[in-house]
Design a protein around this motif. Structure first.
Motif, PDB file in Angstrom:
ATOM      1  N   LYS A  21      -4.669 -45.280  37.521  1.00 61.29           N
ATOM      2  CA  LYS A  21      -3.253 -45.043  37.773  1.00 61.29           C
ATOM      3  C   LYS A  21      -2.957 -44.927  39.270  1.00 61.29           C
ATOM      4  O   LYS A  21      -1.975 -45.464  39.766  1.00 61.29           O
ATOM      5  CB  LYS A  21      -2.787 -43.790  37.049  1.00 61.29           C
ATOM      6  CG  LYS A  21      -2.703 -43.967  35.566  1.00 61.29           C
ATOM      7  CD  LYS A  21      -2.279 -42.692  34.900  1.00 61.29           C
ATOM      8  CE  LYS A  21      -2.290 -42.880  33.406  1.00 61.29           C
ATOM      9  NZ  LYS A  21      -1.899 -41.685  32.689  1.00 61.29           N
ATOM     10  N   VAL A  32       5.958 -52.848  37.695  1.00 57.60           N
ATOM     11  CA  VAL A  32       6.029 -51.625  36.904  1.00 57.60           C
ATOM     12  C   VAL A  32       5.492 -51.885  35.500  1.00 57.60           C
ATOM     13  O   VAL A  32       4.768 -51.061  34.934  1.00 57.60           O
ATOM     14  CB  VAL A  32       7.480 -51.093  36.860  1.00 57.60           C
ATOM     15  CG1 VAL A  32       7.603 -49.930  35.896  1.00 57.60           C
ATOM     16  CG2 VAL A  32       7.930 -50.681  38.251  1.00 57.60           C
ATOM     17  N   ALA A  36       2.317 -50.067  33.745  1.00 56.90           N
ATOM     18  CA  ALA A  36       2.459 -49.379  32.464  1.00 56.90           C
ATOM     19  C   ALA A  36       1.434 -49.872  31.460  1.00 56.90           C
ATOM     20  O   ALA A  36       0.815 -49.070  30.746  1.00 56.90           O
ATOM     21  CB  ALA A  36       3.879 -49.580  31.922  1.00 56.90           C
ATOM     22  N   LEU A  71       3.660 -41.334  28.952  1.00 52.08           N
ATOM     23  CA  LEU A  71       4.359 -41.462  30.232  1.00 52.08           C
ATOM     24  C   LEU A  71       4.265 -42.887  30.759  1.00 52.08           C
ATOM     25  O   LEU A  71       5.259 -43.454  31.230  1.00 52.08           O
ATOM     26  CB  LEU A  71       3.797 -40.472  31.252  1.00 52.08           C
ATOM     27  CG  LEU A  71       4.454 -40.500  32.630  1.00 52.08           C
ATOM     28  CD1 LEU A  71       5.952 -40.221  32.535  1.00 52.08           C
ATOM     29  CD2 LEU A  71       3.777 -39.498  33.549  1.00 52.08           C
ATOM     30  N   VAL A  75       7.450 -45.410  31.442  1.00 47.91           N
ATOM     31  CA  VAL A  75       7.688 -46.111  32.713  1.00 47.91           C
ATOM     32  C   VAL A  75       7.763 -47.615  32.461  1.00 47.91           C
ATOM     33  O   VAL A  75       8.607 -48.312  33.023  1.00 47.91           O
ATOM     34  CB  VAL A  75       6.595 -45.759  33.749  1.00 47.91           C
ATOM     35  CG1 VAL A  75       6.674 -46.657  34.964  1.00 47.91           C
ATOM     36  CG2 VAL A  75       6.712 -44.301  34.161  1.00 47.91           C
ATOM     37  N   LEU A  79      11.731 -46.162  32.408  1.00 43.93           N
ATOM     38  CA  LEU A  79      11.915 -44.842  33.000  1.00 43.93           C
ATOM     39  C   LEU A  79      11.679 -44.947  34.504  1.00 43.93           C
ATOM     40  O   LEU A  79      10.650 -45.444  34.953  1.00 43.93           O
ATOM     41  CB  LEU A  79      10.942 -43.828  32.396  1.00 43.93           C
ATOM     42  CG  LEU A  79      10.993 -42.411  32.970  1.00 43.93           C
ATOM     43  CD1 LEU A  79      12.339 -41.753  32.660  1.00 43.93           C
ATOM     44  CD2 LEU A  79       9.850 -41.575  32.435  1.00 43.93           C
ATOM     45  N   ASP A  80      12.646 -44.503  35.292  1.00 39.07           N
ATOM     46  CA  ASP A  80      12.545 -44.588  36.752  1.00 39.07           C
ATOM     47  C   ASP A  80      11.950 -43.282  37.269  1.00 39.07           C
ATOM     48  O   ASP A  80      12.665 -42.302  37.498  1.00 39.07           O
ATOM     49  CB  ASP A  80      13.917 -44.842  37.364  1.00 39.07           C
ATOM     50  CG  ASP A  80      13.846 -45.067  38.864  1.00 39.07           C
ATOM     51  OD1 ASP A  80      12.761 -45.410  39.368  1.00 39.07           O
ATOM     52  OD2 ASP A  80      14.879 -44.894  39.536  1.00 39.07           O
ATOM     53  N   MET A  81      10.612 -43.274  37.448  1.00 39.84           N
ATOM     54  CA  MET A  81       9.921 -42.074  37.908  1.00 39.84           C
ATOM     55  C   MET A  81       8.869 -42.493  38.924  1.00 39.84           C
ATOM     56  O   MET A  81       8.051 -43.365  38.650  1.00 39.84           O
ATOM     57  CB  MET A  81       9.276 -41.341  36.730  1.00 39.84           C
ATOM     58  CG  MET A  81       8.593 -40.044  37.109  1.00 39.84           C
ATOM     59  SD  MET A  81       7.876 -39.172  35.687  1.00 39.84           S
ATOM     60  CE  MET A  81       9.296 -38.319  35.065  1.00 39.84           C
ATOM     61  N   SER A  82       8.884 -41.863  40.086  1.00 38.52           N
ATOM     62  CA  SER A  82       7.920 -42.212  41.127  1.00 38.52           C
ATOM     63  C   SER A  82       6.512 -41.779  40.724  1.00 38.52           C
ATOM     64  O   SER A  82       6.333 -40.925  39.851  1.00 38.52           O
ATOM     65  CB  SER A  82       8.297 -41.534  42.451  1.00 38.52           C
ATOM     66  OG  SER A  82       8.078 -40.136  42.356  1.00 38.52           O
ATOM     67  N   GLN A  86       5.324 -38.507  38.541  1.00 39.36           N
ATOM     68  CA  GLN A  86       4.434 -38.639  37.394  1.00 39.36           C
ATOM     69  C   GLN A  86       3.230 -37.713  37.541  1.00 39.36           C
ATOM     70  O   GLN A  86       2.817 -37.052  36.588  1.00 39.36           O
ATOM     71  CB  GLN A  86       3.956 -40.078  37.243  1.00 39.36           C
ATOM     72  CG  GLN A  86       5.043 -41.051  36.843  1.00 39.36           C
ATOM     73  CD  GLN A  86       4.524 -42.468  36.788  1.00 39.36           C
ATOM     74  OE1 GLN A  86       3.445 -42.724  36.272  1.00 39.36           O
ATOM     75  NE2 GLN A  86       5.301 -43.400  37.333  1.00 39.36           N
TER      76      GLN A  86
END
Length: 119
Positions: A21, A32, A36, A71, A75, A79-82, A86
């Motif tokens: 990851k 992205v 994922a 998670l 993403v 899902l917009d998560m840095s 995370q």
């Protein structure tokens, strides 16, 4: 159960998934969706291996693998998560699971067999 460097194999599998990851987030230029998929596959492999290897002490590792996979899939589905957010979220999940695990651990010997420290 076989041990690796005195530890359950599940901990090393979880570490491998986390390294993948981090590499995908900071080193390898992947979309992205690719990140994922890579993270979901790694976490799923860890979960499956833990399910087959762990007899009793692998519940927390399996649950953490499930959280990582969920998670990563979120993403992948938009899902917009840095990567930093995370990491913080998974750290929180790890602490919560560690608190649960602490209540599930039993001593290797009864309390009345433990030396009191008296000489």
């Amino acid at each position: 159960m076989p041990k690796l460097f005195g530890r359950e194999p599940a901990i090393f599998l979880a570490l491998a998934a986390s390294v993948i990851k981090l590499l995908a987030a900071f080193v390898i230029d992947l979309s992205v969706d690719q990140q994922a998929v890579l993270n979901t596959v790694a976490a799923a492999v860890v979960g499956v291996l833990v399910a087959f290897i762990a007899v009793r002490d692998g519940q927390v590792a399996a649950l953490l693998g499930l959280a990582q996979a969920a998670l990563a899939a979120a993403v992948g589905f938009g899902l917009d998560m840095s990567a930093e957010d995370q990491a913080v979220l998974l750290s929180f999940v790890s602490v919560v699971l560690g608190m649960f695990e602490r209540t599930q651990i039993t001593a290797p010997m009864p309390a009345d067999d433990v030396p009191t420290g008296e000489l």
